[in-house]
Design a protein around this motif. Structure first.
Motif, mmCIF file in Angstrom:
data_model
loop_
_atom_site.group_PDB
_atom_site.id
_atom_site.type_symbol
_atom_site.label_atom_id
_atom_site.label_comp_id
_atom_site.label_asym_id
_atom_site.label_seq_id
_atom_site.Cartn_x
_atom_site.Cartn_y
_atom_site.Cartn_z
ATOM 1 N N UNK A 114 -100.647 79.366 -40.027
ATOM 2 C CA UNK A 114 -101.638 80.132 -39.280
ATOM 3 C C UNK A 114 -101.618 81.580 -39.749
ATOM 4 N N UNK A 115 -102.675 82.298 -39.404
ATOM 5 C CA UNK A 115 -102.737 83.753 -39.536
ATOM 6 C C UNK A 115 -103.308 84.304 -38.246
ATOM 7 N N UNK A 132 -106.556 82.256 -37.279
ATOM 8 C CA UNK A 132 -107.042 81.408 -38.363
ATOM 9 C C UNK A 132 -106.062 80.258 -38.542
ATOM 10 N N UNK A 133 -106.577 79.036 -38.481
ATOM 11 C CA UNK A 133 -105.763 77.842 -38.711
ATOM 12 C C UNK A 133 -106.502 76.941 -39.690
ATOM 13 N N UNK A 134 -105.787 75.944 -40.184
ATOM 14 C CA UNK A 134 -106.362 75.018 -41.146
ATOM 15 C C UNK A 134 -106.017 73.599 -40.731
ATOM 16 N N UNK A 140 -111.715 79.762 -37.717
ATOM 17 C CA UNK A 140 -111.505 81.127 -37.221
ATOM 18 C C UNK A 140 -111.867 81.164 -35.749
ATOM 19 N N UNK A 141 -110.959 81.701 -34.959
ATOM 20 C CA UNK A 141 -111.175 81.737 -33.512
ATOM 21 C C UNK A 141 -110.881 83.139 -32.977
ATOM 22 N N UNK A 142 -111.904 83.847 -32.509
ATOM 23 C CA UNK A 142 -111.651 85.145 -31.880
ATOM 24 C C UNK A 142 -110.861 84.937 -30.593
#
Length: 197
Positions: A114-115, A132-134, A140-142
């Motif tokens: 994650x970031x 941010x995940x993959x 991308x999730x605010x």
């Protein structure tokens, strides 16, 4: 005597292979979940100041707001059901142009990577935090979390449940614009501090 050893070794090998193959159809069951690694309590690092780097190399004179992203220390640690993230810089963060701060785990598309980015909109001076995940693609999730900036410190906290299990080692970084260039600094407890970014 060597024939006896050979026979015993061959029997042991056959028994071992039979034990390994029993109960398996030769492939992994796609519905079997991956084991979840235990979560650590987070990570932190310290970094020498004056080591901001740009596209053309080290930024010798951290002017124009570069000191506002020159990391001195960073941490992301568990506090109950929250992960508290804190960055400390050499200079005043509000003087940096288009600053962003990142805490990351793993590489994109790796399991449990994650970031979390804190980014300031220079037009409104508002900070936003993005997770941010993959999985199959980048997501991308605010996040609606308050960000506190006081002098050379930026901090925020997010719900522990939003993140994968925390690894023992996290990476931290910061970027800003100086003139037409992007400058950056990074920090990790995995690598010894250097004088070049």
């Amino acid at each position: 005597m060597s024939k006896v050893r050979f026979v015993v070794a061959a029997l042991l090998l056959v028994g071992l292979l039979a034990a390994c193959s029993s109960g398996s159809d030769g492939g992994e069951d796609a519905s079997t979940p991956m084991p979840t690694p235990p979560s650590s309590s987070g990570d932190s690092c310290t970094d020498p100041t004056g080591d901001v780097t740009g596209d053309s190399g080290p930024v010798v004179d951290a002017v124009g707001g570069a000191a506002g992203i020159d990391l001195a220390a960073a941490a992301a640690t568990l506090d109950g059901d929250r992960v508290v993230v804190r960055f400390t810089t050499a200079g005043v963060i509000d003087e940096a142009v288009s600053p962003s701060f990142v805490v990351a785990q793993g590489n994109p598309y790796d399991p449990f990577s994650f970031e979390v980015r804190a980014v300031r909109d220079d037009a409104t001076s508002a900070w936003k935090v993005i997770l941010i995940t993959w999985s199959q693609s980048e997501q991308r999730r605010p996040l609606d979390v308050p960000t506190t900036v006081a002098g050379n410190t930026l901090s925020f906290a997010l719900a522990r449940e939003l993140l994968p299990p925390l690894a023992n080692y996290l990476s931290f970084g910061a970027t800003a614009r100086v003139g037409g260039a992007v400058v950056f600094d990074d920090c990790s407890s995995l690598l010894p501090p250097t004088s070049a970014g």
